[in-house]
Design a protein around this motif. Structure first.
Motif, PDB file in Angstrom:
ATOM      1  N   SER A 189      14.711  36.538  15.329  1.00 27.03           N
ATOM      2  CA  SER A 189      15.465  35.553  16.112  1.00 27.03           C
ATOM      3  C   SER A 189      15.528  34.196  15.415  1.00 27.03           C
ATOM      4  O   SER A 189      16.184  33.283  15.908  1.00 27.03           O
ATOM      5  CB  SER A 189      14.844  35.397  17.499  1.00 27.03           C
ATOM      6  OG  SER A 189      13.513  34.937  17.382  1.00 27.03           O
ATOM      7  N   ASP A 190      14.876  34.069  14.257  1.00 26.65           N
ATOM      8  CA  ASP A 190      14.838  32.800  13.529  1.00 26.65           C
ATOM      9  C   ASP A 190      15.960  32.666  12.504  1.00 26.65           C
ATOM     10  O   ASP A 190      15.978  31.712  11.725  1.00 26.65           O
ATOM     11  CB  ASP A 190      13.482  32.637  12.820  1.00 26.65           C
ATOM     12  CG  ASP A 190      13.230  33.716  11.773  1.00 26.65           C
ATOM     13  OD1 ASP A 190      13.697  34.864  11.956  1.00 26.65           O
ATOM     14  OD2 ASP A 190      12.561  33.413  10.766  1.00 26.65           O
ATOM     15  N   LEU A 191      16.913  33.601  12.491  1.00 24.88           N
ATOM     16  CA  LEU A 191      17.990  33.577  11.507  1.00 24.88           C
ATOM     17  C   LEU A 191      19.347  33.395  12.181  1.00 24.88           C
ATOM     18  O   LEU A 191      19.554  33.836  13.318  1.00 24.88           O
ATOM     19  CB  LEU A 191      17.996  34.875  10.698  1.00 24.88           C
ATOM     20  CG  LEU A 191      16.735  35.193   9.902  1.00 24.88           C
ATOM     21  CD1 LEU A 191      16.828  36.583   9.294  1.00 24.88           C
ATOM     22  CD2 LEU A 191      16.493  34.143   8.826  1.00 24.88           C
ATOM     23  N   HIS A 192      20.267  32.769  11.449  1.00 26.39           N
ATOM     24  CA  HIS A 192      21.644  32.627  11.915  1.00 26.39           C
ATOM     25  C   HIS A 192      22.557  32.769  10.707  1.00 26.39           C
ATOM     26  O   HIS A 192      22.291  32.192   9.657  1.00 26.39           O
ATOM     27  CB  HIS A 192      21.869  31.269  12.588  1.00 26.39           C
ATOM     28  CG  HIS A 192      23.099  31.244  13.416  1.00 26.39           C
ATOM     29  ND1 HIS A 192      23.088  31.411  14.774  1.00 26.39           N
ATOM     30  CD2 HIS A 192      24.407  31.100  13.071  1.00 26.39           C
ATOM     31  CE1 HIS A 192      24.317  31.357  15.241  1.00 26.39           C
ATOM     32  NE2 HIS A 192      25.139  31.174  14.211  1.00 26.39           N
ATOM     33  N   PHE A 193      23.628  33.535  10.859  1.00 26.87           N
ATOM     34  CA  PHE A 193      24.547  33.832   9.767  1.00 26.87           C
ATOM     35  C   PHE A 193      25.857  33.078   9.956  1.00 26.87           C
ATOM     36  O   PHE A 193      26.491  33.173  11.003  1.00 26.87           O
ATOM     37  CB  PHE A 193      24.800  35.343   9.703  1.00 26.87           C
ATOM     38  CG  PHE A 193      23.597  36.109   9.239  1.00 26.87           C
ATOM     39  CD1 PHE A 193      23.542  36.604   7.948  1.00 26.87           C
ATOM     40  CD2 PHE A 193      22.503  36.305  10.072  1.00 26.87           C
ATOM     41  CE1 PHE A 193      22.420  37.293   7.503  1.00 26.87           C
ATOM     42  CE2 PHE A 193      21.381  36.994   9.640  1.00 26.87           C
ATOM     43  CZ  PHE A 193      21.346  37.490   8.339  1.00 26.87           C
ATOM     44  N   LEU A 194      26.243  32.333   8.925  1.00 31.85           N
ATOM     45  CA  LEU A 194      27.480  31.560   8.930  1.00 31.85           C
ATOM     46  C   LEU A 194      28.457  32.167   7.936  1.00 31.85           C
ATOM     47  O   LEU A 194      28.114  32.365   6.765  1.00 31.85           O
ATOM     48  CB  LEU A 194      27.204  30.104   8.525  1.00 31.85           C
ATOM     49  CG  LEU A 194      26.350  29.277   9.466  1.00 31.85           C
ATOM     50  CD1 LEU A 194      26.009  27.937   8.820  1.00 31.85           C
ATOM     51  CD2 LEU A 194      27.099  29.055  10.773  1.00 31.85           C
ATOM     52  N   PHE A 195      29.678  32.448   8.396  1.00 34.41           N
ATOM     53  CA  PHE A 195      30.726  33.009   7.553  1.00 34.41           C
ATOM     54  C   PHE A 195      31.919  32.059   7.559  1.00 34.41           C
ATOM     55  O   PHE A 195      32.366  31.633   8.632  1.00 34.41           O
ATOM     56  CB  PHE A 195      31.179  34.370   8.092  1.00 34.41           C
ATOM     57  CG  PHE A 195      30.117  35.424   8.067  1.00 34.41           C
ATOM     58  CD1 PHE A 195      29.977  36.253   6.973  1.00 34.41           C
ATOM     59  CD2 PHE A 195      29.250  35.584   9.138  1.00 34.41           C
ATOM     60  CE1 PHE A 195      28.994  37.240   6.945  1.00 34.41           C
ATOM     61  CE2 PHE A 195      28.267  36.561   9.121  1.00 34.41           C
ATOM     62  CZ  PHE A 195      28.141  37.390   8.014  1.00 34.41           C
ATOM     63  N   PHE A 196      32.442  31.772   6.372  1.00 38.23           N
ATOM     64  CA  PHE A 196      33.602  30.894   6.257  1.00 38.23           C
ATOM     65  C   PHE A 196      34.652  31.535   5.372  1.00 38.23           C
ATOM     66  O   PHE A 196      34.323  32.270   4.440  1.00 38.23           O
ATOM     67  CB  PHE A 196      33.192  29.534   5.677  1.00 38.23           C
ATOM     68  CG  PHE A 196      32.214  28.819   6.541  1.00 38.23           C
ATOM     69  CD1 PHE A 196      32.642  28.139   7.670  1.00 38.23           C
ATOM     70  CD2 PHE A 196      30.862  28.856   6.262  1.00 38.23           C
ATOM     71  CE1 PHE A 196      31.736  27.500   8.496  1.00 38.23           C
ATOM     72  CE2 PHE A 196      29.945  28.222   7.072  1.00 38.23           C
ATOM     73  CZ  PHE A 196      30.377  27.535   8.193  1.00 38.23           C
ATOM     74  N   GLY A 197      35.917  31.256   5.688  1.00 40.74           N
ATOM     75  CA  GLY A 197      37.029  31.773   4.912  1.00 40.74           C
ATOM     76  C   GLY A 197      37.903  32.727   5.702  1.00 40.74           C
ATOM     77  O   GLY A 197      38.891  33.236   5.184  1.00 40.74           O
ATOM     78  N   PHE A 210      31.553  32.803  12.789  1.00 43.96           N
ATOM     79  CA  PHE A 210      32.667  32.778  11.846  1.00 43.96           C
ATOM     80  C   PHE A 210      33.342  31.423  12.013  1.00 43.96           C
ATOM     81  O   PHE A 210      33.842  31.103  13.092  1.00 43.96           O
ATOM     82  CB  PHE A 210      33.647  33.913  12.127  1.00 43.96           C
ATOM     83  CG  PHE A 210      33.168  35.241  11.619  1.00 43.96           C
ATOM     84  CD1 PHE A 210      33.505  35.670  10.346  1.00 43.96           C
ATOM     85  CD2 PHE A 210      32.371  36.050  12.414  1.00 43.96           C
ATOM     86  CE1 PHE A 210      33.052  36.888   9.864  1.00 43.96           C
ATOM     87  CE2 PHE A 210      31.919  37.277  11.936  1.00 43.96           C
ATOM     88  CZ  PHE A 210      32.255  37.699  10.666  1.00 43.96           C
ATOM     89  N   GLY A 211      33.336  30.618  10.951  1.00 42.76           N
ATOM     90  CA  GLY A 211      33.806  29.243  11.031  1.00 42.76           C
ATOM     91  C   GLY A 211      35.181  28.966  10.485  1.00 42.76           C
ATOM     92  O   GLY A 211      35.634  27.827  10.503  1.00 42.76           O
ATOM     93  N   GLY A 212      35.872  29.988   9.960  1.00 41.03           N
ATOM     94  CA  GLY A 212      37.222  29.800   9.456  1.00 41.03           C
ATOM     95  C   GLY A 212      37.264  28.990   8.167  1.00 41.03           C
ATOM     96  O   GLY A 212      36.342  29.002   7.370  1.00 41.03           O
TER      97      GLY A 212
END
Length: 181
Positions: A45-53, A77-79
């Motif tokens: 629970s200590d991780l977070h995944f950020l995706f861009f593009g 997903f951050g675009g």
């Protein structure tokens, strides 16, 4: 805390970063499977995944891999964004999980120039972006469990993360500056 605050992510979470195209060969699905494995199966629970593009709606192809599970609140997903230079340094590790051909992606230089260690598939082109145990780590292409192990290795060992990040930054400064190129 720029990335945490921008995306309303709890500050105790370590950020795993990807930016690039959403083509199948880029292996975004491998990173998403790794995220789901880490969060759902290993209770990280200590991780977070950020995706861009991703363009509007492109992320929906990945929804079956994690929607309706604990991982859903750990994936963003951050675009397309103009502030990635502020987001990348907030991250613990960058990932490229290429499953097909690739060259030496610009995103690898963006990540490593920020002093963030990188995990990449062990395929020609992308494998050249990392010197194992000096600037980052490699994993067998397509092996989301091995990727998860590499993510934990870096996120659980702050000394290793700092060493790899400093090595990555130094490599960019020595070999990949505009003046050098």
């Amino acid at each position: 805390w720029y990335a945490h605050d921008t995306f309303n992510i709890p500050r105790e979470r370590k950020l795993v970063y990807y930016s690039g195209h959403m083509d199948h060969r880029k292996g975004v699905h491998i990173i998403v499977k790794s995220a789901a494995h880490l969060i759902n199966a290993l209770n990280r629970s200590d991780l977070h995944f950020l995706f861009f593009g991703n363009q509007q709606g492109q992320e929906s192809v990945f929804h079956p891999l994690y929607k309706g599970t604990k991982a859903e609140s750990h994936i963003t997903f951050g675009g397309y964004r103009h502030d990635l230079f502020k987001i990348i340094p907030c991250c613990h590790v960058g990932c490229l999980a290429t499953t097909g051909w690739d060259s030496f992606p610009m995103s690898t230089l963006e990540i490593t120039s920020s002093g963030v260690p990188l995990i990449v598939s062990d395929l020609l082109g992308v494998r050249e972006t990392v010197i194992p145990n000096e600037t980052g780590l490699r994993f067998t292409a397509g092996d989301f469990v091995m990727l998860a192990e590499r993510i934990m290795q870096i996120c659980d060992d702050n000394e290793l993360r700092m060493k790899l990040g400093q090595g990555a930054r130094k490599r960019v400064e020595n070999f990949f500056k505009r003046e050098t190129q």
